[in-house]
Design an enzyme around this catalytic site. Structure first.
Site, PDB file in Angstrom:
ATOM      1  N   ARG A  27       1.004  -1.104  -0.109  1.00 36.23           N
ATOM      2  CA  ARG A  27      -0.195  -0.068   0.216  1.00 36.23           C
ATOM      3  C   ARG A  27       1.069   1.169   0.065  1.00 36.23           C
ATOM      4  O   ARG A  27       0.717   2.283  -0.677  1.00 36.23           O
ATOM      5  CB  ARG A  27      -0.845   0.003   1.149  1.00 36.23           C
ATOM      6  CG  ARG A  27      -2.120  -0.908   1.140  1.00 36.23           C
ATOM      7  CD  ARG A  27      -3.015  -1.148   2.438  1.00 36.23           C
ATOM      8  NE  ARG A  27      -2.042  -1.458   3.537  1.00 36.23           N
ATOM      9  CZ  ARG A  27      -2.129  -0.836   4.587  1.00 36.23           C
ATOM     10  NH1 ARG A  27      -3.367  -0.141   4.963  1.00 36.23           N
ATOM     11  NH2 ARG A  27      -1.515  -1.039   5.600  1.00 36.23           N
ATOM     12  N   ASN A  45      -6.231  -2.756   2.472  1.00 30.65           N
ATOM     13  CA  ASN A  45      -6.216  -4.315   2.632  1.00 30.65           C
ATOM     14  C   ASN A  45      -7.711  -4.968   2.673  1.00 30.65           C
ATOM     15  O   ASN A  45      -8.515  -4.092   3.367  1.00 30.65           O
ATOM     16  CB  ASN A  45      -5.579  -4.902   3.808  1.00 30.65           C
ATOM     17  CG  ASN A  45      -4.082  -4.516   3.824  1.00 30.65           C
ATOM     18  OD1 ASN A  45      -3.533  -4.553   2.880  1.00 30.65           O
ATOM     19  ND2 ASN A  45      -3.441  -4.392   4.957  1.00 30.65           N
TER      20      ASN A  45
END
Length: 98
Positions: A27, A45
């Site tokens: 990320r 997520n």
């Protein structure tokens, strides 16, 4: 690149990335690429082990982010990326990790 106001021709890319992509800096890496391209959005997520990426901006810049996600040069290991395209909503500022 500088941030520009949402243009009528901007798009919204939603990509679901499957593989070893959680807990490996994926990320954070995605955020860096998106900011370099001047895109707005987020990466988070999901409960099933994927990372969901939402990015808005010019189509060519979103295509470049998608290419980066599929490049094989990401943290972890990407098995597959599923994409969905739509019109930009224009409600995103910056690019954040959720």
């Amino acid at each position: 690149m500088t941030d520009s106001p949402n243009r009528a021709d901007d798009v919204r890319l939603t990509a679901w990335v499957r593989g070893d992509v959680q807990g490996v800096g994926f990320r954070w890496w995605t955020r860096g690429r998106a900011l370099e391209l001047g895109l707005s959005g987020w990466a988070r997520n999901t409960a099933d082990g994927r990372v969901e990426v939402v990015a808005e901006g010019a189509r060519d810049l979103c295509d470049r982010l998608l290419g980066a996600l599929r490049s094989g040069r990401t943290p972890g290991a990407v098995d597959a990326v599923v994409e969905q395209w739509g019109l930009a909503k224009g409600n995103l500022t910056g690019f954040v990790e959720r």
